[in-house]
Motif scaffolding. Structure first.
Motif, short mmCIF file in Angstrom:
data_model
loop_
_atom_site.label_atom_id
_atom_site.label_comp_id
_atom_site.label_asym_id
_atom_site.label_seq_id
_atom_site.Cartn_x
_atom_site.Cartn_y
_atom_site.Cartn_z
N TYR A 223 0.86 -1.20 0.00
CA TYR A 223 0.00 0.00 0.00
C TYR A 223 0.89 1.25 0.00
O TYR A 223 1.58 1.52 0.99
CB TYR A 223 -0.91 0.01 1.23
N ILE B 168 -6.19 8.75 8.65
CA ILE B 168 -6.43 8.19 7.32
C ILE B 168 -6.37 6.67 7.30
O ILE B 168 -7.04 6.04 6.50
CB ILE B 168 -5.45 8.77 6.26
N THR C 254 -9.79 4.94 8.18
CA THR C 254 -10.82 5.07 7.15
C THR C 254 -10.41 4.37 5.85
O THR C 254 -11.14 3.52 5.35
CB THR C 254 -11.11 6.55 6.86
N SER C 255 -9.24 4.69 5.33
CA SER C 255 -8.91 4.22 3.98
C SER C 255 -8.36 2.80 3.94
O SER C 255 -8.46 2.13 2.90
CB SER C 255 -7.91 5.16 3.32
N LEU D 17 -10.38 -0.30 2.87
CA LEU D 17 -10.61 -0.51 1.44
C LEU D 17 -9.34 -1.03 0.79
O LEU D 17 -8.24 -0.83 1.30
CB LEU D 17 -11.03 0.80 0.78
N SER E 41 -7.30 3.71 -2.71
CA SER E 41 -7.92 4.64 -1.75
C SER E 41 -6.89 5.17 -0.75
O SER E 41 -6.85 6.36 -0.45
CB SER E 41 -9.04 3.96 -0.97
N PHE E 42 -6.07 4.25 -0.24
CA PHE E 42 -5.09 4.64 0.76
C PHE E 42 -4.09 5.65 0.19
O PHE E 42 -3.77 6.64 0.83
CB PHE E 42 -4.36 3.38 1.27
N ALA F 252 -5.67 8.96 -0.06
CA ALA F 252 -5.87 9.52 1.28
C ALA F 252 -4.57 10.09 1.83
O ALA F 252 -4.57 11.13 2.50
CB ALA F 252 -6.42 8.44 2.21
N THR F 253 -3.44 9.43 1.55
CA THR F 253 -2.16 9.94 2.06
C THR F 253 -1.78 11.25 1.36
O THR F 253 -1.23 12.15 1.98
CB THR F 253 -1.03 8.90 1.88
N THR G 230 -7.14 -5.64 7.66
CA THR G 230 -7.33 -4.22 8.01
C THR G 230 -6.54 -3.87 9.27
O THR G 230 -5.83 -2.87 9.31
CB THR G 230 -8.84 -3.94 8.22
#
Lengths: 238, 326
Positions: free
Chosen positions: B64, B108, B111-112, B115, B119-120, B123-124, B203
């Motif tokens: 990620y 972040i 939340t991200s 998924l 998305s991550f 978000a970063t 997660t």
């Protein structure tokens, strides 16, 4: 025999598609249940609902009397559901042994776990390949590796998703024999689209079509069922 | 399997000893009479290594990609300067910096990271910009003009601290990668659905790793805050630092302990040369180097060298490039 899995009136809708329509089933300890049907029958959707890949739209799923309907896949795995995938999904960056080791629940100590991984690989006939990269295995070996990984969870219930797909005749025969031997370790649901090939090892079977169960019972009952004969075995099959 | 276990232990033991010896030697430089130029080079090498290992712990091991590690280091830098200016002891201030960056990552991460996919990463990027905007508006953080550390510390202190953070982060990646949990993280990187099917809570693993990785980035930024003494938001929260944080491990080999070490050495070397030859183009050229590495060495220099030596061992001769890439 005690109940390992109970599925009650399970439905699954994907938008306008009703993929599974009110399926109920019960699986006893040490039983091997065949789940058959043509492509698009809804068997893999039902299978994935049991494994926790997605929840049912309605209905209930119980594992050893525990309601797991809304639990995610990792919790169901920890609760005792081991699964394989229709298209093999090995951890390609790891060795064969590491694939199994990663699946052994942490806690018993690394030394013991490595010995257990070795035993499991021996049981599935992959010990000589233990240090090879998982991505280098043949399809038949990959199917065995998936079973080994699922067995590492010490499952109460083993879900085998089309384990025979793509195998040669001798690999199929070997794997079916092996699967039959696994009944001593766990209850099994075997998903396949080829009834003729797999029915011989099953204690009971369910046949699905268009999301619903169209036949269920012993292998002989399934073989004699006119609807199943017409649709999947062909009229000449006895 | 026992052989494998023995090989693992030997690698961890020898790797740890090498890291500890290098850390001790680099930390002793201020007292060994080397020039301040060499000390500064080593300091920046350690700075980029620590930041690269922080990124590596999350993005290298899980796949990620984070663009927030520069911002997380910036949060650490601001937190330590504010804490020290409030007369808190150094150790407590560094701890606050690490915790502040860890908490920011949760915003972040929680939340991200539920998924999959990009998305991550987006978000970063959002965090990077958000933090810059916020800091420029916060009066206690000095606004657009930045803040200055009121107490001046001896130069050896940030040097020793940065070497210790870089050495510690490298040791952590080395040991973690070969642990059972590290194995399960690598499995998750390969296939998240298959990892869930063997009981891995993907997660939770990602959030914990991102938080730990952010804390290291925060600590790194904090030490650099002590070194730099003056913090300007446009510099501290520039996206450049986030790009360097990911370029260093990607060039050297993401997901390995050695990769960021090679990456940091190459980056600092390039930076020194390019500051003379093409002062405004150094990140562009680093980008080109990164592209070349990805094109020709797939997963970085360290893994490529590993394959090269394995083939050489097997055949007693250097293989063709095509064989190395295969």
């Amino acid at each position: 025999m005690s109940g390992i899995l109970t599925v009650v009136d399970a439905h699954k809708r994907f938008g306008g598609i009703h993929a599974v329509r009110g399926v109920s089933l019960a699986l006893n300890s040490g039983e091997l249940l065949g789940l058959f049907g043509p492509n698009g029958a809804g068997k893999t959707t039902l299978f994935n609902m049991i494994a926790g890949l997605y929840p049912p739209t309605s209905g209930r799923i119980e594992l050893a009397s525990r309601d797991v309907t809304r639990e995610p896949a990792f919790r169901r795995a920890r609760a005792g559901i081991g699964r394989t995938f229709q298209v093999c999904r090995p951890f390609r960056g790891l060795t064969v042994a590491e694939n199994v080791l990663a699946a052994i629940p942490p806690g018993s100590g690394v030394g013991d776990d490595r010995a257990r991984a070795r035993e499991i690989l021996d049981a599935v006939g992959l010990l000589p390949k233990a240090e090879d990269a998982a991505g280098s295995l043949t399809l038949g070996m990959l199917k065995r590796l998936e079973v080994a990984r699922a067995l590492a969870l010490e499952p109460k219930l083993l879900l085998l998703d089309e384990p025979l797909a793509g195998l040669t005749a001798s690999e199929t025969s070997d794997l079916l024999g092996f699967i039959q031997g696994l009944k001593a370790r766990a209850s099994i649901i075997l998903v396949d689209h080829n009834v003729r090939q797999s029915l011989g090892v099953c204690d009971r079977a369910i046949v699905m079509d268009a999301g619903a169960v169209i036949a269920s019972g012993s292998p002989d009952t399934i073989r004699r069922d006119p609807g199943v004969r017409r649709a999947y075995l062909g009229e000449s099959a006895a | 399997m026992k052989v494998e276990r023995g090989r693992d232990l030997a690698k961890i033991t020898w790797g740890s000893l090498a890291i500890l010896a290098c850390t001790a030697a680099m930390a002793a430089l201020p007292w060994l009479g080397v020039t301040s130029y060499v000390r500064t080079l080593v300091y920046y090498g350690a700075y980029f290594l620590a930041l690269g290992q922080a990124w590596n712990l999350m993005s290298g091991l899980t796949g990620y990609v984070s663009f927030a590690h520069g911002a997380l280091a910036g949060i650490g830098a601001y937190a330590v300067v504010l804490a020290l200016n409030a007369d808190l002891p150094m150790v407590i201030s560094l701890l606050i910096a690490a915790i502040a960056a860890g908490l920011a990552s949760l915003i972040i991460g929680v939340t991200s990271l539920r998924l999959k996919g990009t998305s991550f990463t987006f978000a970063t990027l959002f965090l990077q910009e958000l933090v810059l905007l916020l800091v420029r508006k916060l009066p206690f953080a000095g606004g657009p003009g930045g803040i200055v550390l009121e107490e001046i510390f001896p130069l050896w202190l940030p040097h020793v601290l940065m070497i210790a953070v870089a050495g510690g982060a490298t040791l952590l990646v080395l040991v973690f990668r070969r642990s059972r949990t590290g194995l399960r993280v690598l499995a998750m990187r390969d296939d998240e659905a298959a990892a869930s099917a063997i009981g891995i809570d993907a997660t939770r693993v990602k959030i914990v790793l991102f938080c730990a990785s952010a804390a290291i980035a925060g600590l790194t930024g904090a030490v650099h805050g002590v070194f730099a003494s003056s913090l300007f938001p446009n510099e501290v929260f520039s996206i450049d630092l986030s790009i360097i944080a990911l370029a260093v491990p990607l060039i050297g080999g993401a997901g390995t302990a050695l990769g960021p070490v090679l990456g940091a050495v190459i980056y600092v070397g390039l930076r020194e040369i390019l500051q003379v030859l093409a002062p405004n183009l150094h990140l562009t050229i680093v980008g080109v180097v990164l592209l070349l590495v990805i094109l020709f060495m797939r997963d970085g220099i360290a893994p490529a060298l590993g394959r090269l030596f394995r083939l050489k061992d097997r055949r007693g001769q250097v293989p063709a490039i095509a064989e190395v890439r295969a």
